[in-house]
Design a protein around this motif. Structure first.
Motif, mmCIF file in Angstrom:
data_model
loop_
_atom_site.group_PDB
_atom_site.id
_atom_site.type_symbol
_atom_site.label_atom_id
_atom_site.label_comp_id
_atom_site.label_asym_id
_atom_site.label_seq_id
_atom_site.Cartn_x
_atom_site.Cartn_y
_atom_site.Cartn_z
ATOM 1 N N SER A 1 0.835 -1.200 0.000
ATOM 2 C CA SER A 1 0.000 0.000 0.000
ATOM 3 C C SER A 1 0.873 1.256 0.000
ATOM 4 O O SER A 1 0.489 2.289 -0.559
ATOM 5 N N GLU A 2 2.063 1.148 0.598
ATOM 6 C CA GLU A 2 2.980 2.295 0.626
ATOM 7 C C GLU A 2 3.525 2.605 -0.763
ATOM 8 O O GLU A 2 3.729 3.767 -1.108
ATOM 9 N N GLN A 3 3.759 1.583 -1.576
ATOM 10 C CA GLN A 3 4.210 1.818 -2.948
ATOM 11 C C GLN A 3 3.137 2.581 -3.729
ATOM 12 O O GLN A 3 3.430 3.552 -4.433
ATOM 13 N N GLU A 4 1.897 2.136 -3.589
ATOM 14 C CA GLU A 4 0.790 2.821 -4.262
ATOM 15 C C GLU A 4 0.655 4.253 -3.757
ATOM 16 O O GLU A 4 0.488 5.197 -4.555
ATOM 17 N N GLN A 5 0.741 4.429 -2.450
ATOM 18 C CA GLN A 5 0.615 5.763 -1.865
ATOM 19 C C GLN A 5 1.726 6.681 -2.339
ATOM 20 O O GLN A 5 1.491 7.857 -2.654
ATOM 21 N N ALA A 6 2.947 6.157 -2.403
ATOM 22 C CA ALA A 6 4.084 6.965 -2.840
ATOM 23 C C ALA A 6 3.912 7.418 -4.285
ATOM 24 O O ALA A 6 4.139 8.590 -4.615
ATOM 25 N N ILE B 1 10.209 5.806 1.809
ATOM 26 C CA ILE B 1 11.083 4.859 2.499
ATOM 27 C C ILE B 1 10.466 3.471 2.348
ATOM 28 O O ILE B 1 9.567 3.083 3.104
ATOM 29 N N LEU B 2 10.914 2.756 1.333
ATOM 30 C CA LEU B 2 10.390 1.426 1.032
ATOM 31 C C LEU B 2 11.513 0.411 1.166
ATOM 32 O O LEU B 2 12.644 0.680 0.758
ATOM 33 N N THR B 3 11.206 -0.752 1.678
ATOM 34 C CA THR B 3 12.233 -1.765 1.889
ATOM 35 C C THR B 3 12.820 -2.242 0.565
ATOM 36 O O THR B 3 12.206 -2.079 -0.497
ATOM 37 N N THR B 4 13.997 -2.828 0.623
ATOM 38 C CA THR B 4 14.647 -3.373 -0.566
ATOM 39 C C THR B 4 13.730 -4.402 -1.228
ATOM 40 O O THR B 4 13.184 -5.276 -0.563
ATOM 41 N N GLY B 5 13.547 -4.266 -2.542
ATOM 42 C CA GLY B 5 12.675 -5.180 -3.265
ATOM 43 C C GLY B 5 11.214 -4.781 -3.249
ATOM 44 O O GLY B 5 10.362 -5.503 -3.769
ATOM 45 N N ALA B 6 10.913 -3.604 -2.676
ATOM 46 C CA ALA B 6 9.524 -3.160 -2.561
ATOM 47 C C ALA B 6 9.086 -2.285 -3.726
ATOM 48 O O ALA B 6 8.006 -1.704 -3.693
ATOM 49 N N GLY B 7 9.916 -2.177 -4.763
ATOM 50 C CA GLY B 7 9.505 -1.469 -5.966
ATOM 51 C C GLY B 7 9.768 0.020 -5.966
ATOM 52 O O GLY B 7 8.976 0.794 -6.510
ATOM 53 N N GLN B 8 10.906 0.444 -5.410
ATOM 54 C CA GLN B 8 11.235 1.869 -5.440
ATOM 55 C C GLN B 8 11.417 2.382 -6.862
ATOM 56 O O GLN B 8 11.004 3.500 -7.180
ATOM 57 N N ARG C 1 10.481 16.418 -12.507
ATOM 58 C CA ARG C 1 10.945 16.182 -11.132
ATOM 59 C C ARG C 1 12.423 15.801 -11.110
ATOM 60 O O ARG C 1 12.990 15.424 -12.137
ATOM 61 N N ILE C 2 12.996 15.875 -9.923
ATOM 62 C CA ILE C 2 14.337 15.372 -9.661
ATOM 63 C C ILE C 2 14.214 14.292 -8.588
ATOM 64 O O ILE C 2 13.595 14.515 -7.541
ATOM 65 N N VAL C 3 14.773 13.126 -8.852
ATOM 66 C CA VAL C 3 14.704 11.996 -7.927
ATOM 67 C C VAL C 3 16.107 11.712 -7.393
ATOM 68 O O VAL C 3 17.057 11.586 -8.170
ATOM 69 N N ILE C 4 16.245 11.615 -6.086
ATOM 70 C CA ILE C 4 17.516 11.285 -5.451
ATOM 71 C C ILE C 4 17.423 9.857 -4.925
ATOM 72 O O ILE C 4 16.660 9.587 -3.987
ATOM 73 N N ASP C 5 18.143 8.944 -5.525
ATOM 74 C CA ASP C 5 18.136 7.556 -5.069
ATOM 75 C C ASP C 5 19.125 7.382 -3.919
ATOM 76 O O ASP C 5 20.086 8.137 -3.793
ATOM 77 N N TYR D 1 12.731 11.740 -2.873
ATOM 78 C CA TYR D 1 13.862 11.089 -2.208
ATOM 79 C C TYR D 1 13.502 9.639 -1.923
ATOM 80 O O TYR D 1 12.476 9.364 -1.288
ATOM 81 N N LEU D 2 14.355 8.725 -2.398
ATOM 82 C CA LEU D 2 14.094 7.294 -2.258
ATOM 83 C C LEU D 2 15.171 6.628 -1.405
ATOM 84 O O LEU D 2 16.364 6.909 -1.564
ATOM 85 N N THR D 3 14.746 5.752 -0.527
ATOM 86 C CA THR D 3 15.692 4.982 0.269
ATOM 87 C C THR D 3 14.977 3.791 0.900
ATOM 88 O O THR D 3 13.747 3.798 1.036
#
Length: 218
Positions: free
Chosen positions: A21-26, A40-47, A128-132, A162-164
């Motif tokens: 649900s957090e991926q959809e919300q993001a 802030i999504l865990t590794t493998g959660a589709g960032q 946009r600008i995305v910071i991984d 911002y992604l992490t």
């Protein structure tokens, strides 16, 4: 539902669903043009979907992706080619445009990049600008000057994402202060790993090494 249809088209899978649900919300927050988004999504959660899908939508503008970790570059390029997402690996002096511009953290604070990005704004092309791996703006600041200089990019007027996978709540205030974030929307997924556990055992003298004892009792 419209975004989910876009995900299914991107991956060529009619039954794929949101990983959380957090991926959809993001993604929904990003597409609502919220100015500052921290996902802030865990590794493998589709960032990666959070910047790949917007680039693949009709009438997409330009997304600039800053990659602090060069080791992740090869895998990302493979996925972009697999999903046929147009992209350009930006270097100083680059004039080309694409729906996704990739650049290193060292290039992100250069005058050439700022000039290039401002020109996109003038022509209303940048989205946009995305910071991984954005946690590095805190954790690597003491030994990577480029992570400190990355804040220069905040002078650009655009959406920042911002992604992490790892940004503990105890670090969040410092992270926002270092990156001059004052109205950021934070989407945080749980990092609990129910499939992992640990056991503490006392080593027994004279019965082999600790590893041998653990192997016997495993």
């Amino acid at each position: 539902e419209a975004f989910l249809e876009g995900v299914r088209k991107l991956y060529g899978n009619e039954i794929i669903a949101w990983k959380s649900s957090e991926q959809e919300q993001a993604l929904t927050t990003i597409m609502s043009w919220m100015e500052q988004v921290i996902a802030i999504l865990t590794t493998g959660a589709g960032q990666s979907l959070l910047f790949m899908l917007p680039c693949s939508l009709p009438d997409a503008g330009i997304t600039i992706l800053v990659m602090p970790l060069v080791a992740l570059r090869g895998d990302l390029l493979r996925r972009l080619q697999e999903h046929r997402i147009d992209h350009v690996e930006w270097l100083p002096g680059e004039k080309r445009e694409s729906s996704l511009i990739l650049l290193t953290v060292g290039a992100a604070s250069t005058r050439d990049l700022l000039k290039y990005a401002r020109a996109l704004v003038t022509r209303q092309k940048r989205d946009r600008i995305v910071i991984d791996e954005c946690r590095l703006t805190v954790t690597a600041a003491s030994y990577r000057q480029s992570m400190v200089d990355l804040t220069y990019i905040r002078s650009l007027r655009t959406q920042f994402v911002y992604l992490t996978a790892t940004l503990p709540p105890s670090m969040q205030a410092e992270f926002q202060e270092r990156n001059f974030l004052v109205r950021s929307r934070v989407i945080r997924a749980s990092n609990n790993r129910p499939n992992l556990f640990y056991v503490v055992r006392k080593a027994e003298l004279g019965n082999g090494t600790l590893l041998q004892q653990v192997a016997v009792k495993a």
